[in-house]
Design an enzyme around this catalytic site. Structure first.
Site, PDB file in Angstrom:
ATOM      1  N   ARG A 242     -40.538  -3.341  41.466  1.00 22.96           N
ATOM      2  CA  ARG A 242     -41.132  -2.882  40.214  1.00 22.96           C
ATOM      3  C   ARG A 242     -42.613  -2.540  40.396  1.00 22.96           C
ATOM      4  O   ARG A 242     -43.198  -1.889  39.553  1.00 22.96           O
ATOM      5  CB  ARG A 242     -40.986  -3.962  39.141  1.00 22.96           C
ATOM      6  CG  ARG A 242     -39.554  -4.217  38.727  1.00 22.96           C
ATOM      7  CD  ARG A 242     -39.461  -5.400  37.797  1.00 22.96           C
ATOM      8  NE  ARG A 242     -40.161  -5.171  36.554  1.00 22.96           N
ATOM      9  CZ  ARG A 242     -39.591  -4.861  35.400  1.00 22.96           C
ATOM     10  NH1 ARG A 242     -38.291  -4.733  35.342  1.00 22.96           N
ATOM     11  NH2 ARG A 242     -40.305  -4.672  34.314  1.00 22.96           N
TER      12      ARG A 242
ATOM     13  N   ASN B 117     -44.531 -10.365  30.177  1.00 24.93           N
ATOM     14  CA  ASN B 117     -44.561  -8.922  30.489  1.00 24.93           C
ATOM     15  C   ASN B 117     -44.958  -8.192  29.222  1.00 24.93           C
ATOM     16  O   ASN B 117     -44.545  -8.581  28.135  1.00 24.93           O
ATOM     17  CB  ASN B 117     -43.165  -8.413  30.869  1.00 24.93           C
ATOM     18  CG  ASN B 117     -42.753  -8.847  32.245  1.00 24.93           C
ATOM     19  OD1 ASN B 117     -43.493  -9.555  32.926  1.00 24.93           O
ATOM     20  ND2 ASN B 117     -41.561  -8.459  32.652  1.00 24.93           N
TER      21      ASN B 117
ATOM     22  N   LYS C  15     -41.998  13.702  44.459  1.00 24.20           N
ATOM     23  CA  LYS C  15     -41.615  12.735  45.505  1.00 24.20           C
ATOM     24  C   LYS C  15     -42.693  12.652  46.565  1.00 24.20           C
ATOM     25  O   LYS C  15     -43.099  11.584  46.991  1.00 24.20           O
ATOM     26  CB  LYS C  15     -40.319  13.202  46.149  1.00 24.20           C
ATOM     27  CG  LYS C  15     -39.005  12.585  46.048  1.00 24.20           C
ATOM     28  CD  LYS C  15     -38.609  11.446  45.259  1.00 24.20           C
ATOM     29  CE  LYS C  15     -39.330  11.045  44.051  1.00 24.20           C
ATOM     30  NZ  LYS C  15     -38.663  10.787  42.849  1.00 24.20           N
TER      31      LYS C  15
END
Ligand code: M6R
Length: 608
Positions: free
Chosen positions: A27, A100, A485
């Site tokens: 993450r 969070n 990307k």
């Protein structure tokens, strides 16, 4: 973004928590920590940096006990540091929290304690919650968390534990995701399903505005006003092994190589041999497609780029207007969503805060909401009227690859279904498209077998300052994703644009040796793209073309050519994406970057 794990049971909590945090590393995070209760002792260990810094501390001083909570932090309030790492404690050290999301009124909450003479040890918006819970505590942790939630505003998932009630963890959810994993004589909490998969696939989702009381015997959920919630767990059929590297050097590479399987699974059983399309979870009734007046697509990042492909497929096949909007833009617009509309919200995680907000806005405006997501039980899937799951399995690398390709296939299935229902495709056309789709896994595998050219080309572009991706139509959509990307993991500056746009400004930046990657699969605009290619070539650009294997023309103009097997043009993005993912991978590898966890980025952007 931050990750949460929690454990109550018979095992050594430290190892369950560390393994869980390791699973959540993807993450993105900048510090990690855990708290474990042993008897009536609360023990906390935390450290800035990678998990290895925390495990080094734990090797020196292991934390015994069978109940604990852990966290990976991605800084929002306060720099990455040991002090700002979670868990945070109250002044007595008896209460700990991990969190969070964002507590919007944390400064106001802090002021109260500062007036009482307390000094805070961190700059976070989280620490004050431990103080509030301790202040509200009357012998029952659940009540204290409930009262603390009533005092806090924002979007968050909060997990609290106290040494005064060992064997119990209480958590609450306000927007940020939270799930419970139910084992036998043990219970897990996490922000993401993969963290609990090695132990159980029996999952219970905690919804917004709910509080969950966790012990080794299970979990009880209530709403914030105390109404008990009866909810059945569901079984996730993800193989925990798919969240492991399985011999690959990086998750990203493994996920790129999983794509033939992912395409096959996403199509699997959804188009029958007579041409009918059965999408489990999509049920909008007979006339919906016929009456459809407009499609909205909303998403962020790679999912948005997948939507660019969807836009063209839907427009071509259905002949309905399609508008695509970044979710973070759409949510603050006053969009004209009128008539019979379908909003397609695309999100790998199903938890991206902006996408959720834009999807809800569309729903409030009367649109039917269709979620295209990879995560079963995600918030988006629960908000939506219809859900189409991509079947990519857990995607761990921050840079999305297999989920993107699965989104393309998912949209192709939707376009075929809607096209058939709208009378724009007859059975034989559907069968023909199905046949093309079914060939994609083998063709993607063929692309993966011939990667030497891509690795070679990667070496030649590692040291450039800028590069450009161009294409038209669906090739432009793929160019956008190829460029993203590359930026994400190589940190090279690149820009993607429609081939026709270059001469309106950016061509000024193309000089001797500038690499320009030209995607060239769409036959109806092939000559037009070749003109764009010649424009850059005339300025000295180094042209790298991506074209079908039987395209003999392109070699006349390009310096290097990356080949993909021929397919129906409308499905070409599925194949064209693969070498561009590999190109980004090899450049990042050459440059020695952290491929799975690129700097500054998080896998799931659950805050605005
Ligand atoms: O989970 P989502 O698909 O909603 O995520 C959206 C973007 O944050 C995500 O695609 C991001 O752009 C990835 N890092 C791309 O590789």
């Amino acid at each position: 973004m931050c990750g949460i794990v929690g454990y109550v049971g018979q095992r050594a909590a430290q190892s369950v928590l560390v393994d869980g945090l390791r699973t959540l590393e993807y993450r993105g995070y900048d510090s990690a920590g855990l708290a474990i209760v042993d008897g009536d002792q609360m023990q906390v260990a935390k450290a800035q940096g990678k998990l290895s810094r925390l495990t080094a501390l734990l090797d020196e001083t292991p934390l015994p006990g069978n109940v604990g909570i852990g966290h990976t932090r991605w800084a929002t309030h306060g720099v990455p540091s040991d002090a700002n790492a979670h868990p945070h404690s109250d002044p007595t050290g008896d209460f700990v929290v991990v969190h969070n999301g964002i507590i919007e009124n944390y400064l106001a909450l802090k002021e109260h304690f500062v007036e009482l003479g307390h000094d805070f040890g961190s700059d976070t918006d989280t620490e004050v919650l431990a103080y509030v819970i301790a202040e509200e505590y009357d012998g029952d942790l659940k009540n204290a968390v409930r009262k603390a939630m009533a005092r806090a505003t924002g979007a968050y998932a909060l997990v609290a534990m106290t040494a005064k009630e060992p064997g119990r963890i209480v958590a609450a959810r306000m927007i940020s995701p939270l799930i419970v994993g139910l084992g036998s004589d043990e219970t897990f909490l996490a922000s993401d399903i993969p963290a609990v998969l090695p132990y159980t696939n029996n999952i219970l989702v905690v919804e917004d505005g709910e509080i969950v009381d966790v012990t080794a015997d299970g979990a009880n959920i209530e709403t914030l006003d105390g109404t008990p919630v009866e909810r059945d767990p569901f079984v996730v059929d993800w193989d925990p092994g798919r969240a492991e590297k399985n011999g690959y050097d990086h998750f990203m590479l493994k996920e790129i190589y999983e794509q033939p399987d992912v395409i096959e699974q996403t199509i699997g059983g959804r188009i029958s041999s007579d041409g009918s399309v059965e999408l489990d979870g999509v049920d909008w009734g007979e006339d919906f497609a016929v009456n459809l007046e407009k499609i909205w697509i909303t998403a962020c990042g790679t999912a948005y780029h997948a939507g660019l492909v969807g836009r063209e497929l839907f427009e071509r096949i259905l002949r309905v207007p399609v508008e695509i909007a970044y979710a973070h833009e759409l949510r603050y617009r006053d969009p004209l969503i009128t008539g019979t509309t379908l909003t397609l919200a695309i999100s790998q995680s199903g938890e991206t805060a902006d996408t959720l907000a834009a999807a809800r806005l569309a729903q409030e405006n009367g649109s039917r909401l269709l979620a295209l997501t990879n995560v079963v039980g995600s918030t988006l899937s629960r908000d939506a009227d219809d859900v189409l799951y991509t079947r990519a399995g857990p995607e761990i690398a921050v840079a999305s690859t297999k989920a993107y390709v699965a989104m393309l296939v998912g949209q192709a299935l939707l376009a075929i279904k809607l096209g058939a229902e709208r009378g724009m495709l007859n059975d034989s056309e559907v069968v023909e498209m199905k046949a093309e789709l079914q060939e994609l896994p083998a063709k993607a595998a063929a692309v993966l077998e011939s990667t030497a050219e891509v690795a070679e080309i990667a070496k030649t572009i590692c040291d450039v300052d800028d590069l450009y991706f161009i294409g038209r139509g669906l090739d432009f959509a793929v160019a956008m994703e190829g460029s993203l990307k590359l930026k994400e993991i190589s940190y090279l500056h690149s820009e993607a644009m429609p081939a026709g746009e270059l001469k309106h400004g950016t061509l000024a930046l193309v000089t001797e040796g500038t690499p320009v990657i030209v995607v060239l699969t769409q036959q109806h605009i092939y000559d037009k793209t070749i003109s764009g290619l010649q424009e850059v070539k005339a300025r000295g650009a180094r042209v790298i073309a991506l074209a079908y294997e039987d395209d003999l023309e392109v070699a006349k103009y390009a310096d290097r050519v990356i080949r993909i097997p021929r397919t129906a043009d409308m499905f070409a993005p599925v194949l064209a994406a693969v070498p561009l993912q590999l190109l980004a991978y090899h450049v990042a590898l050459e440059l020695g970057h952290d491929i799975d966890q690129p700097r500054n980025l998080a896998k799931s952007v659950t805050v605005e």
